[in-house]
Design a protein around this motif. Structure first.
Motif, mmCIF file in Angstrom:
data_model
loop_
_atom_site.group_PDB
_atom_site.id
_atom_site.type_symbol
_atom_site.label_atom_id
_atom_site.label_comp_id
_atom_site.label_asym_id
_atom_site.label_seq_id
_atom_site.Cartn_x
_atom_site.Cartn_y
_atom_site.Cartn_z
ATOM 1 N N UNK A 184 50.742 47.640 40.611
ATOM 2 C CA UNK A 184 51.764 46.976 41.418
ATOM 3 C C UNK A 184 52.227 45.755 40.631
ATOM 4 N N UNK A 185 53.488 45.388 40.794
ATOM 5 C CA UNK A 185 54.011 44.222 40.095
ATOM 6 C C UNK A 185 53.189 42.982 40.407
ATOM 7 N N UNK A 186 53.072 42.112 39.421
ATOM 8 C CA UNK A 186 52.280 40.893 39.564
ATOM 9 C C UNK A 186 52.773 40.041 40.734
ATOM 10 N N UNK A 187 54.092 39.964 40.915
ATOM 11 C CA UNK A 187 54.644 39.174 42.018
ATOM 12 C C UNK A 187 54.237 39.758 43.372
ATOM 13 N N UNK A 188 54.229 41.081 43.480
ATOM 14 C CA UNK A 188 53.823 41.727 44.740
ATOM 15 C C UNK A 188 52.353 41.459 45.036
ATOM 16 N N UNK A 189 51.528 41.484 43.994
ATOM 17 C CA UNK A 189 50.112 41.177 44.167
ATOM 18 C C UNK A 189 49.966 39.721 44.606
ATOM 19 N N UNK A 190 50.768 38.841 44.015
ATOM 20 C CA UNK A 190 50.731 37.425 44.406
ATOM 21 C C UNK A 190 51.062 37.237 45.873
ATOM 22 N N UNK A 191 52.047 37.968 46.362
ATOM 23 C CA UNK A 191 52.411 37.878 47.782
ATOM 24 C C UNK A 191 51.282 38.392 48.668
ATOM 25 N N UNK A 192 50.645 39.491 48.256
ATOM 26 C CA UNK A 192 49.527 40.034 49.036
ATOM 27 C C UNK A 192 48.351 39.060 49.029
ATOM 28 N N UNK A 193 48.086 38.434 47.888
ATOM 29 C CA UNK A 193 47.017 37.438 47.818
ATOM 30 C C UNK A 193 47.339 36.269 48.743
ATOM 31 N N UNK A 194 48.591 35.807 48.705
ATOM 32 C CA UNK A 194 49.001 34.708 49.587
ATOM 33 C C UNK A 194 48.751 35.057 51.051
ATOM 34 N N UNK A 195 49.128 36.278 51.438
ATOM 35 C CA UNK A 195 48.956 36.710 52.834
ATOM 36 C C UNK A 195 47.477 36.773 53.198
ATOM 37 N N UNK A 196 46.661 37.323 52.312
ATOM 38 C CA UNK A 196 45.221 37.418 52.580
ATOM 39 C C UNK A 196 44.560 36.047 52.569
ATOM 40 N N UNK A 197 45.100 35.140 51.780
ATOM 41 C CA UNK A 197 44.591 33.773 51.763
ATOM 42 C C UNK A 197 44.916 33.073 53.086
ATOM 43 N N UNK A 198 46.127 33.279 53.609
ATOM 44 C CA UNK A 198 46.508 32.697 54.912
ATOM 45 C C UNK A 198 45.630 33.244 56.037
ATOM 46 N N UNK A 199 45.189 34.496 55.898
ATOM 47 C CA UNK A 199 44.324 35.112 56.914
ATOM 48 C C UNK A 199 42.858 34.712 56.729
ATOM 49 N N UNK A 200 42.580 33.927 55.683
ATOM 50 C CA UNK A 200 41.223 33.473 55.438
ATOM 51 C C UNK A 200 40.317 34.520 54.818
ATOM 52 N N UNK A 201 40.911 35.537 54.171
ATOM 53 C CA UNK A 201 40.120 36.626 53.601
ATOM 54 C C UNK A 201 39.888 36.479 52.094
ATOM 55 N N UNK A 202 40.780 35.780 51.428
ATOM 56 C CA UNK A 202 40.656 35.548 49.990
ATOM 57 C C UNK A 202 40.844 34.068 49.686
#
Length: 152
Positions: free
Chosen positions: A71-89
């Protein structure tokens, strides 16, 4: 051995066309089923896969995760951001290089994994219903061979 006939001598779709189309259809159907199964956990398939990779090998960088997930690096960054907001990463600076951030799972993610394991295992039970362990081993071998052929 010639598997594909020339255009002039074959009807369309050929048996190999049909088989290849099924290879293309199955991942789409699997994505839909996994998305539906994960819906109650406020996670999408990409987030689940990302979380699974991080839990398996903590400390990967965004670039490494991007390669694993294809997956594109930017898409992974967005997924990481979302998981970070959920307190998972969480992001942690890499030892010895303040420019690089490593991705790590939180305790909340580890607790959630137990629930997700049950959900995903139910999907796998549906997916592989009627397959014996020998069938699954054969299937894995065939898929490995196809993957090798693609890389050749």
């Amino acid at each position: 051995m010639k598997l594909a006939a020339s255009v002039t001598e074959a009807a369309f779709p050929t048996a190999l066309d049909t088989l290849t189309f099924r290879f293309e259809d199955l991942p789409r159907q699997l994505r839909r089923i996994v998305d539906e199964a994960l819906d109650g956990h406020d996670l999408g398939r990409t987030q689940w896969r990302l979380l699974a990779y991080v839990l398996r090998k903590e400390g990967m960088t965004q670039t490494e995760l991007s390669r694993c997930l294809e997956v594109e690096r930017a898409s992974v960054g967005q997924a990481i951001d979302a998981l970070e907001r959920k307190g998972l990463l969480a992001r942690r600076q890499k030892d010895g290089d303040r420019r690089v951030w490593c991705i790590v799972a939180t305790d909340k993610a580890r607790r959630l994994l137990t629930e997700l394991r049950v959900v995903v295992d139910e999907v796998y039970e549906q997916l592989f219903a009627g397959f014996s362990p020998a069938d699954l081993a054969l299937l894995e071998g065939f898929l490995d061979r196809i993957a090798e052929n693609i890389r050749a």
